[in-house]
Design a protein around this motif. Structure first.
Motif, PDB file in Angstrom:
ATOM      1  N   ASP A  73       0.762  -1.496   0.141  1.00 22.92           N
ATOM      2  CA  ASP A  73      -0.188   0.151   0.037  1.00 22.92           C
ATOM      3  C   ASP A  73       0.455   0.877  -0.024  1.00 22.92           C
ATOM      4  N   ARG A  74       1.750   1.684  -0.774  1.00 24.28           N
ATOM      5  CA  ARG A  74       2.594   2.019  -1.389  1.00 24.28           C
ATOM      6  C   ARG A  74       2.015   3.247  -1.257  1.00 24.28           C
ATOM      7  N   ASP A  75       2.823   4.752  -0.696  1.00 21.85           N
ATOM      8  CA  ASP A  75       1.825   5.845  -0.939  1.00 21.85           C
ATOM      9  C   ASP A  75       2.887   6.653  -2.581  1.00 21.85           C
ATOM     10  N   GLY A  76       2.153   7.166  -3.432  1.00 18.59           N
ATOM     11  CA  GLY A  76       2.480   8.800  -3.932  1.00 18.59           C
ATOM     12  C   GLY A  76       2.626   9.522  -3.593  1.00 18.59           C
ATOM     13  N   VAL A  77       3.406  10.679  -4.453  1.00 20.57           N
ATOM     14  CA  VAL A  77       3.398  12.001  -4.220  1.00 20.57           C
ATOM     15  C   VAL A  77       2.163  13.094  -5.221  1.00 20.57           C
ATOM     16  N   LEU A  78       1.227  13.800  -3.858  1.00 21.55           N
ATOM     17  CA  LEU A  78       0.607  14.464  -4.825  1.00 21.55           C
ATOM     18  C   LEU A  78       0.357  16.076  -4.598  1.00 21.55           C
ATOM     19  N   LYS A  79       0.887  16.342  -5.955  1.00 19.16           N
ATOM     20  CA  LYS A  79       1.344  17.881  -6.212  1.00 19.16           C
ATOM     21  C   LYS A  79      -0.525  18.655  -7.513  1.00 19.16           C
ATOM     22  N   PRO A  80      -0.188  20.143  -6.548  1.00 15.28           N
ATOM     23  CA  PRO A  80      -0.804  20.651  -7.186  1.00 15.28           C
ATOM     24  C   PRO A  80      -1.047  21.440  -8.989  1.00 15.28           C
ATOM     25  N   THR A  81      -2.136  20.608  -9.560  1.00 15.44           N
ATOM     26  CA  THR A  81      -2.518  21.240 -10.586  1.00 15.44           C
ATOM     27  C   THR A  81      -2.399  22.492 -11.034  1.00 15.44           C
ATOM     28  N   GLU A  82      -2.582  23.002 -11.950  1.00 12.12           N
ATOM     29  CA  GLU A  82      -2.233  24.422 -12.540  1.00 12.12           C
ATOM     30  C   GLU A  82      -3.312  25.064 -12.227  1.00 12.12           C
ATOM     31  N   ARG A  83      -4.498  24.663 -11.678  1.00 14.17           N
ATOM     32  CA  ARG A  83      -5.710  25.432 -10.796  1.00 14.17           C
ATOM     33  C   ARG A  83      -5.851  26.349  -9.855  1.00 14.17           C
ATOM     34  N   GLY A  84      -5.073  25.483  -8.997  1.00 13.77           N
ATOM     35  CA  GLY A  84      -4.528  26.722  -7.502  1.00 13.77           C
ATOM     36  C   GLY A  84      -5.454  26.512  -6.512  1.00 13.77           C
ATOM     37  N   PHE A  85      -5.471  27.355  -6.213  1.00 14.18           N
ATOM     38  CA  PHE A  85      -6.932  27.510  -4.909  1.00 14.18           C
ATOM     39  C   PHE A  85      -8.022  28.154  -5.678  1.00 14.18           C
ATOM     40  N   VAL A  86      -9.278  27.297  -5.300  1.00 15.76           N
ATOM     41  CA  VAL A  86     -10.586  28.037  -5.566  1.00 15.76           C
ATOM     42  C   VAL A  86     -11.455  27.357  -3.685  1.00 15.76           C
ATOM     43  N   PRO A  87     -12.055  28.797  -3.976  1.00  9.54           N
ATOM     44  CA  PRO A  87     -13.413  29.068  -2.734  1.00  9.54           C
ATOM     45  C   PRO A  87     -14.222  27.981  -2.857  1.00  9.54           C
ATOM     46  N   MET A  88     -14.757  27.335  -1.882  1.00  7.75           N
ATOM     47  CA  MET A  88     -15.710  26.135  -1.241  1.00  7.75           C
ATOM     48  C   MET A  88     -16.313  27.341  -0.732  1.00  7.75           C
ATOM     49  N   PRO A  89     -17.713  27.174  -1.651  1.00  7.88           N
ATOM     50  CA  PRO A  89     -18.983  28.267  -1.109  1.00  7.88           C
ATOM     51  C   PRO A  89     -20.294  27.705  -0.856  1.00  7.88           C
ATOM     52  N   TRP A  90     -19.865  26.686  -0.344  1.00 10.29           N
ATOM     53  CA  TRP A  90     -21.711  25.507  -0.115  1.00 10.29           C
ATOM     54  C   TRP A  90     -20.928  25.506   1.475  1.00 10.29           C
ATOM     55  N   LEU A  91     -19.969  25.167   2.220  1.00 12.26           N
ATOM     56  CA  LEU A  91     -19.155  25.421   3.116  1.00 12.26           C
ATOM     57  C   LEU A  91     -19.062  26.738   4.078  1.00 12.26           C
ATOM     58  N   GLU A  92     -20.247  26.714   5.228  1.00 12.65           N
ATOM     59  CA  GLU A  92     -20.224  27.365   6.612  1.00 12.65           C
ATOM     60  C   GLU A  92     -18.736  28.254   6.614  1.00 12.65           C
ATOM     61  N   ALA A  93     -18.263  27.449   6.641  1.00 13.13           N
ATOM     62  CA  ALA A  93     -16.162  28.146   7.308  1.00 13.13           C
ATOM     63  C   ALA A  93     -16.147  29.247   5.722  1.00 13.13           C
TER      64      ALA A  93
END
Length: 447
Positions: A73-93
């Motif tokens: 059950d080895r790990d992979g390395v996950l890196k950000p895509t070109e998208r960058g951060f996006v808000p999550m307007p459906w959450l309260e905080a």
């Protein structure tokens, strides 16, 4: 893309982030991170098991997957895509999502990641000096699932429940005006290019079109993010939203039609011949899509419920065919300006993984372009009334066709094909143990 560190500095109200990758079922898999530690993810990525992108619809490990016990059950390395951060307007905080994708330790893309599968197809186009331009039609249901009987939500405006399908009804849109206003505002916040909304033929069914764009990866990102947004925002409004293919037995199901054209290095549409018929290249792209349609049905209909939608004369094509300006055909060439000549692929349900959908259709079209595949003659009239070759209309047959295909390995990585088949075989085994109500419950919230 705004630099992720800059984005965080400009949005100090964001206290937590999510980092998430897309698994084979289109589910976001990832972690919650306090924003003060977000720079570590941005700079170094994060880690979780390769097997996390190969879970079943319940989020369980695949029993016989070589990614689990056999390999430690080895790990992979996950890196950000070109998208960058996006808000999550459906959450309260105030919260932000950082989309990520998976790599091996040395930086090689992990071939079981559906986003990398699409990237490989896009790179095939680039090697020919070509760029696909794509758009999706996103059909979905708004559902009151507070009881065992699914029904249309009560209108926030009238307090009434409209128990009828209303195609292209302004009244139906106005019934949920507050929700759709919030949805469009959220799409703007997330930079999702949501265009026209219409009411559709099912109970509480609607469609929102995405604008055409010449970045297939971003278009798939938009569809994946839109699914998350829609489902999350609906819950804030007191009901459910679902891309389930067929929640109601007596009404049409939801599709995800894909439109695409292809540009050359000068920005010219290679499907445009100045007239209504299109170029030889258009015909060859259709030939590739027609040739691959039977074997790739598992991508277009990935779940047990998907096959409830594939019923003749119910706005879901089962016959393998193409036509000019004919919505009964599986592949339609819309009319309109020759400069916008394109292909509409109409087979997929709303419950698909958008990365795999785009990879499969664009890959099949490029096969046709490369091999100059001639399609059959375009049909005229009602495709449902004609004797046409059929796609598999049950889940097991679709798995078998996908597994034995000589076409699919040319489009998708072998590891992804293996993982998807293991996933679907396990789901098929366990779905047979569930009642129809239990099956609906799992699909309603996941797909």
């Amino acid at each position: 893309m705004t630099d992720p560190k800059t984005w965080l500095r400009k949005n100090p109200q964001v206290r937590t982030i999510r980092v998430a990758a897309c698994d084979l079922n289109g589910q976001p898999r990832g972690k919650r991170v306090p924003s003060r530690f977000a720079h570590k993810v941005v700079e170094d990525g994060t880690r979780f098991p390769f097997s996390a992108l190969n879970l079943d619809i319940w989020g369980e490990d695949i029993d016989d997957s070589p990614l689990v016990f056999e390999s430690g059950d080895r790990d992979g390395v996950l890196k950000p895509t070109e998208r960058g951060f996006v808000p999550m307007p459906w959450l309260e905080a105030p919260t932000a999502l950082l989309p990520i994708w998976m790599f091996h330790e040395g930086g090689k893309p992990y071939e079981g990641d559906p986003r990398h599968a699409l990237a490989q197809v896009v790179n095939r186009y680039k090697r020919h000096g070509l760029t696909p331009v794509v758009a999706l039609e996103m059909e979905f249901f708004l559902i009151d699932d507070s009881t065992k009987k699914l029904q249309v939500p009560v209108s926030p405006r009238s307090g009434k429940r409209r128990k009828a399908a209303e195609v292209l009804s302004i009244r139906a849109l106005d019934t949920f005006d507050i929700f759709f206003t919030d949805l469009y505002d959220a799409c703007e916040d997330m930079d999702i290019p949501a265009d026209t909304a219409i009411s559709e033929a099912g109970l509480g069914q609607f469609e929102i079109n995405m604008m055409h764009q010449d970045d297939a990866l971003r278009a798939a990102d938009d569809a994946w993010l839109f699914k998350m947004l829609l489902k999350g925002l609906a819950r804030r409004h007191g009901f459910a939203a679902s891309f389930m293919a067929k929640p109601y037995e007596d009404y049409a199901g939801s599709g995800m039609h894909m439109h695409f054209s292809v540009l050359d290095e000068e920005g010219n549409n290679i499907f445009d011949d100045g007239g209504p018929k299109g170029t030889d290249v258009l015909r060859h792209a259709i030939g590739g899509c027609v040739e691959a349609m039977h074997d790739s049905t598992l991508i277009f209909a990935p779940h047990l419920n998907s096959y409830e939608r594939l019923i003749p004369e119910n706005h879901a094509p089962c016959g393998i065919s193409w036509a000019y300006e004919n919505r009964t055909a599986a592949i339609r060439v819309p009319s309109g300006s020759p400069a916008a000549r394109r292909i509409e692929h109409r087979v997929a349900g709303g419950d698909v993984n958008p990365y795999l959908l785009m990879a499969t259709i664009l890959g099949a079209a490029l096969n046709g372009i490369e091999d100059e595949i001639e399609p059959p003659e375009p049909i005229t009239g009602n495709a449902y009334a004609q004797d046409l070759p059929l796609i598999p209309t049950d889940w097991v047959s679709a798995m078998d066709a996908f597994e034995t295909s000589e076409i699919m390995p040319r489009i998708l990585p072998q590891e992804l094909i293996r993982n998807l088949l293991l996933t679907k075989r396990q789901e098929q085994l366990y779905m047979t143990e569930l009642s129809p109500l239990e099956q609906v419950e799992i699909y309603l919230d996941t797909v």
